[in-house]
Design a protein around this motif. Structure first.
Motif, PDB file in Angstrom:
ATOM      1  N   THR A 147     -13.745   0.999   2.822  1.00 58.11           N
ATOM      2  CA  THR A 147     -12.497   0.670   3.531  1.00 58.11           C
ATOM      3  C   THR A 147     -12.462   1.237   4.944  1.00 58.11           C
ATOM      4  O   THR A 147     -11.396   1.312   5.561  1.00 58.11           O
ATOM      5  CB  THR A 147     -11.272   1.194   2.746  1.00 58.11           C
ATOM      6  N   LYS A 171      -9.501  -4.473   4.149  1.00 56.00           N
ATOM      7  CA  LYS A 171      -9.154  -3.072   3.903  1.00 56.00           C
ATOM      8  C   LYS A 171      -9.409  -2.215   5.147  1.00 56.00           C
ATOM      9  O   LYS A 171      -8.632  -1.313   5.463  1.00 56.00           O
ATOM     10  CB  LYS A 171      -9.969  -2.514   2.734  1.00 56.00           C
ATOM     11  N   GLU A 231      -6.815  -2.982   7.763  1.00 55.57           N
ATOM     12  CA  GLU A 231      -5.562  -2.324   7.389  1.00 55.57           C
ATOM     13  C   GLU A 231      -5.565  -0.843   7.775  1.00 55.57           C
ATOM     14  O   GLU A 231      -4.593  -0.333   8.348  1.00 55.57           O
ATOM     15  CB  GLU A 231      -5.327  -2.483   5.889  1.00 55.57           C
ATOM     16  N   ASN A 232      -6.665  -0.140   7.485  1.00 60.08           N
ATOM     17  CA  ASN A 232      -6.710   1.289   7.798  1.00 60.08           C
ATOM     18  C   ASN A 232      -6.731   1.569   9.298  1.00 60.08           C
ATOM     19  O   ASN A 232      -6.133   2.539   9.762  1.00 60.08           O
ATOM     20  CB  ASN A 232      -7.913   1.938   7.114  1.00 60.08           C
ATOM     21  N   PRO A 277       0.810  -1.221   0.000  1.00 58.00           N
ATOM     22  CA  PRO A 277       0.000   0.000   0.000  1.00 58.00           C
ATOM     23  C   PRO A 277       0.844   1.272   0.000  1.00 58.00           C
ATOM     24  O   PRO A 277       1.895   1.332   0.648  1.00 58.00           O
ATOM     25  CB  PRO A 277      -0.809  -0.113   1.289  1.00 58.00           C
ATOM     26  N   ARG A 307     -13.856  -7.616   0.417  1.00 59.01           N
ATOM     27  CA  ARG A 307     -12.600  -6.875   0.579  1.00 59.01           C
ATOM     28  C   ARG A 307     -12.681  -5.842   1.698  1.00 59.01           C
ATOM     29  O   ARG A 307     -11.669  -5.393   2.221  1.00 59.01           O
ATOM     30  CB  ARG A 307     -12.230  -6.175  -0.726  1.00 59.01           C
ATOM     31  N   SER A 308     -13.914  -5.436   2.067  1.00 60.36           N
ATOM     32  CA  SER A 308     -14.062  -4.385   3.073  1.00 60.36           C
ATOM     33  C   SER A 308     -13.449  -4.798   4.408  1.00 60.36           C
ATOM     34  O   SER A 308     -12.954  -3.953   5.160  1.00 60.36           O
ATOM     35  CB  SER A 308     -15.533  -4.017   3.258  1.00 60.36           C
ATOM     36  N   GLY A 329      -9.133   3.142  -2.599  1.00 56.36           N
ATOM     37  CA  GLY A 329      -9.030   2.995  -1.153  1.00 56.36           C
ATOM     38  C   GLY A 329      -9.683   4.087  -0.339  1.00 56.36           C
ATOM     39  O   GLY A 329      -9.948   3.903   0.849  1.00 56.36           O
TER      40      GLY A 329
END
Length: 397
Positions: free
Chosen positions: A231, A258, A261-262, A181, A254-255, A202
C-alpha cells in the motif's frame, strides 16, 4: 475450555522445553492419540513427572504451544487475563502517544501464549487466530480483552485451515463497527486501515522504526524505488521526508488504489509519484534495459511469492534479488534490504548480502540494522519468533 490430557515429551526435546522453548512439533511428543484441537496438554517426562502445560493446535509452525511451566497453574480465563494484562501494561506508553495510534498489543508466544496476536488501530482491536486450537479459547480471550481495555470495537480474523481449506475469514466481534477506511497514525503519518478486507489490513506494523528512519535520515532529495510496495507505506514516508521522487512497484492490482489513498490522506500529490502495477522481477529487467538508477531502493519481498512467470523463496533467491537491486542503485546509494523469513537468522542474511556484492564486483558498507520493534515482543528461548531482519546498505563507489 478444553479438557486436559497427559502427554509424554520425547527425551530429545525435554531439556529444551524445560528451559522455556514454547513450540510443540510433531516429534516433540511420543504419542498423543486422536485429540481435538484446543485440548490442554499436561506435558510430562518419561517418568510421568510434570514438565509444562500447553495446548494442541495445528498451524504451519507446529502442533501447539507450551504456555505454563508451573504445575499448579491452571489454563483458564484468569490465566489468560493475567497474560493480557501484563502485555498491555508493557505497552502503556504506546497508548499515550499522539503520533502513533497503531501498534501490537499481544504478540503470541512473546507475551506468553502462542497462536494468536492482538493489534490496536485507533481504538479498534484486531485479534488474529492462527489455529483451530487457539480459536477454542476465543470466549476467554475476548472476555479478558473486554475487561482490560476501553475499546470502540473488536474484530477478528481466522487464519487457519479448516476441513482441508485455508480460512481467511473476517468477523466483527463487539462494540461499534468501524467506518472504513479507519485512519491511524504512525509517527505522525496517516495510513488507511481496513479490518474488513481479508488478512491484509493496510500496513505491516513491524516496520514502523524502519519507515521512520527512512523519513528522518535517508529520504531527503533522493529518488526512491519501493519494490513489493503493497500500500505504499515506505513511499509515503520517503515522500514525507523530502524524497525528490518515489516509484512504487507491486504486482497486485489493489496496490494502485491503496497507494493513491495513502498519499492522498497525507496531502501528497500522488500524480507526482510513479505507482506501477507490475511484477517486480519484470520491473528490474525494464529498469536495467532503460538504465534507470535510484538513490534508494527498498527491497522487502514476501518470504514466498509466486507469479505467472516467477517463483520466489527468500531462503533460496534473496541473494539474486539483491544482485538485481545493486545493478539499479546509484553509487553511494542505499539499499534497504528486508526479510520476514524466519528460517534463517541475521548472520545468514548478511551472508546473502556479502555474496551478492561479491558476485556483482561491488563494495558496500552496512549502515543500520533492525529486528522487531518492542511491541512485537519476543523471547530468547524462541529465536525464530524474532523473524524480521532489516539492513541499510550503502553501495560504495
Amino acid at each position: 475450555m478444553g479438557k486436559e490430557v497427559n502427554v509424554t515429551l520425547n527425551s530429545k526435546v525435554l531439556g529444551k522445553i524445560k528451559k522455556g522453548y514454547p513450540l510443540l512439533m510433531k516429534d516433540s511428543v511420543t504419542k498423543m492419540g486422536n485429540l481435538e484441537e484446543g485440548t490442554i496438554l499436561r506435558l510430562t517426562d518419561q517418568q510421568k513427572q510434570f514438565v509444562a502445560r500447553g495446548y494442541y493446535g495445528k498451524q504451519n509452525k507446529g502442533i501447539g504451544w507450551v504456555v505454563s511451566w508451573k504445575e499448579k497453574e491452571t489454563i483458564n480465563q484468569a490465566f489468560i487475563e493475567r497474560k493480557l494484562k501484563a502485555a498491555i501494561q508493557q505497552r502503556l506508553h504506546f497508548y499515550q502517544s499522539e503520533d502513533t495510534t497503531a501498534f501490537r498489543v499481544f504478540n503470541g508466544e512473546g507475551d506468553g501464549f502462542g497462536g494468536f496476536t492482538i493489534d490496536y488501530f485507533n481504538g479498534y482491536y484486531l485479534i488474529q487466530w492462527y489455529s483451530k486450537g487457539i480459536y477454542q479459547f476465543k470466549e476467554e480471550i475476548i472476555a479478558s480483552l473486554k475487561k482490560l481495555v476501553d475499546y470502540k470495537g473488536i474484530y477478528q480474523k481466522k487464519r487457519f485451515a479448516q476441513e482441508g481449506k485455508y480460512v481467511e475469514e473476517d468477523d466483527f466481534v463487539a462494540g461499534k463497527k468501524a467506518e472504513f477506511p479507519l485512519l491511524v497514525k504512525e509517527n505522525g503519518v496517516q495510513f488507511a486501515i481496513y479490518l474488513n478486507e481479508g488478512a491484509m489490513v493496510g500496513v505491516f506494523l513491524d516496520q514502523r522504526e524502519v519507515r521512520k528512519l527512512i523519513r528522518d535520515k535517508y529520504a531527503n532529495g533522493k529518488r526512491v524505488l519501493n519494490t513489493f510496495s503493497y500500500t505504499g507505506a515506505f513511499s509515503v514516508f520517503a515522500a514525507s521526508g523530502g524524497a525528490s521522487h518515489t516509484t512504487s512497484v507491486d504486482l497486485a492490482n489493489r496496490s494502485l488504489s491503496k497507494t493513491i489513498e495513502n498519499f492522498s490522506i497525507n496531502g501528497i500529490d500522488y500524480e507526482a509519484q510513479d505507482i506501477i502495477v507490475e511484477d517486480v522481477f519484470n520491473y528490474f529487467k525494464f529498469a536495467r534495459k532503460k538504465e534507470l538508477k535510484f538513490d534508494m531502493v527498498v527491497l522487502d519481498p514476501p518470504s514466498f511469492a509466486r507469479s505467472k512467470k516467477h517463483t520466489f523463496s527468500a531462503a533460496k533467491d534473496y541473494k539474486d534479488l539483491l544482485k538485481d537491486t545493486i545493478a539499479i542503485t546509484e553509487d553511494n546509494g542505499v539499499i534497504v534490504a528486508s526479510t520476514n523469513c524466519s528460517t534463517f537468522d541475521m548472520k545468514k542474511f548478511k551472508g546473502f548480502i556479502d555474496t551478492a556484492f561479491k558476485e556483482s564486483n561491488g563494495r558496500y558498507k552496512l549502515m543500520e540494522e533492525f529486528s522487531l520493534p518492542e511491541d512485537f515482543k519476543t523471547i530468547n528461548q524462541f529465536k525464530q519468533g524474532d523473524y524480521l531482519k532489516v539492513v541499510f546498505i550503502k553501495k560504495i563507489k
